[in-house]
Motif scaffolding. Structure first.
Motif, PDB file in Angstrom:
ATOM      1  N   ILE A  73     -43.430 -37.893  11.185  1.00  0.00           N
ATOM      2  CA  ILE A  73     -42.894 -37.035  12.237  1.00  0.00           C
ATOM      3  C   ILE A  73     -42.302 -37.906  13.335  1.00  0.00           C
ATOM      4  O   ILE A  73     -42.917 -38.865  13.785  1.00  0.00           O
ATOM      5  CB  ILE A  73     -43.991 -36.112  12.822  1.00  0.00           C
ATOM      6  N   ASP A  74     -41.090 -37.568  13.756  1.00  0.00           N
ATOM      7  CA  ASP A  74     -40.376 -38.305  14.795  1.00  0.00           C
ATOM      8  C   ASP A  74     -39.935 -37.295  15.854  1.00  0.00           C
ATOM      9  O   ASP A  74     -39.197 -36.362  15.547  1.00  0.00           O
ATOM     10  CB  ASP A  74     -39.167 -39.004  14.178  1.00  0.00           C
ATOM     11  N   ALA A  75     -40.417 -37.459  17.093  1.00  0.00           N
ATOM     12  CA  ALA A  75     -40.085 -36.522  18.164  1.00  0.00           C
ATOM     13  C   ALA A  75     -39.715 -37.297  19.425  1.00  0.00           C
ATOM     14  O   ALA A  75     -40.305 -38.344  19.711  1.00  0.00           O
ATOM     15  CB  ALA A  75     -41.272 -35.603  18.444  1.00  0.00           C
ATOM     16  N   TYR A  76     -38.746 -36.767  20.168  1.00  0.00           N
ATOM     17  CA  TYR A  76     -38.366 -37.386  21.433  1.00  0.00           C
ATOM     18  C   TYR A  76     -37.706 -36.360  22.343  1.00  0.00           C
ATOM     19  O   TYR A  76     -37.142 -35.364  21.889  1.00  0.00           O
ATOM     20  CB  TYR A  76     -37.444 -38.594  21.224  1.00  0.00           C
ATOM     21  N   VAL A  77     -37.772 -36.620  23.641  1.00  0.00           N
ATOM     22  CA  VAL A  77     -37.141 -35.773  24.651  1.00  0.00           C
ATOM     23  C   VAL A  77     -35.656 -36.119  24.706  1.00  0.00           C
ATOM     24  O   VAL A  77     -35.291 -37.288  24.765  1.00  0.00           O
ATOM     25  CB  VAL A  77     -37.798 -35.994  26.029  1.00  0.00           C
TER      26      VAL A  77
END
Length: 146
Positions: A73-77
């Motif tokens: 999982i890769d998440a960023y603002v």
């Protein structure tokens, strides 16, 4: 001000039988949970506040992650409002031996920063000061729902 690359959260889950649907792949609800958790951590890292999920937009399941494989999982603002935090999350099926990844799921989420009384609080402006951050920012805007 927080920089985009500093908001990036990457996590892995080994898909176990208790995560699976009747077809032997990660249940969509588990994938959503993993994305939501990573997204929330990214939003908290950005805002410095507790963040709650306000919206998930266009979750697209492109292919399964079978039991025994790894969900990356890769998440960023990629954006912020007054108290809202926009997060892009993607899930890949990852071969741990080779490092090869295939996109399986993507989603855009909005979190709201809150205080101890559960009232919305302001968040800082997002900065993008690296080439990597600029690439992530542009990729998020390119695919973001309208």
């Amino acid at each position: 001000m927080p920089d985009l690359v500093d908001t990036r959260i990457q996590n892995r889950w080994m898909v176990q039988p208790n995560h699976a649907n009747t077809l032997g792949a990660a249940h969509g609800g588990n994938v959503l949970k993993w994305m939501d958790e990573a997204g929330a951590m990214s939003a908290v890292r950005f805002s410095g506040e507790t963040c709650v999920t306000a919206h998930m937009d266009e979750v697209n399941f492109k292919q399964p992650v079978p039991v025994g494989e790894t969900a990356f999982i890769d998440a960023y603002v990629y954006g912020a409002g007054r108290s809202s935090v926009n997060v892009r999350a993607q899930v890949y099926r990852e071969d741990l031996r080779s490092g090869r990844r295939e996109l399986t799921t993507n989603c855009y989420m909005v979190f709201v920063a809150i205080d101890e009384a559960n009232s919305p609080v302001p968040v800082p402006d997002l900065t993008v000061s690296t080439e990597q951050g600029e690439q992530l920012y542009e990729a998020a805007l390119e695919d973001a729902p309208e």
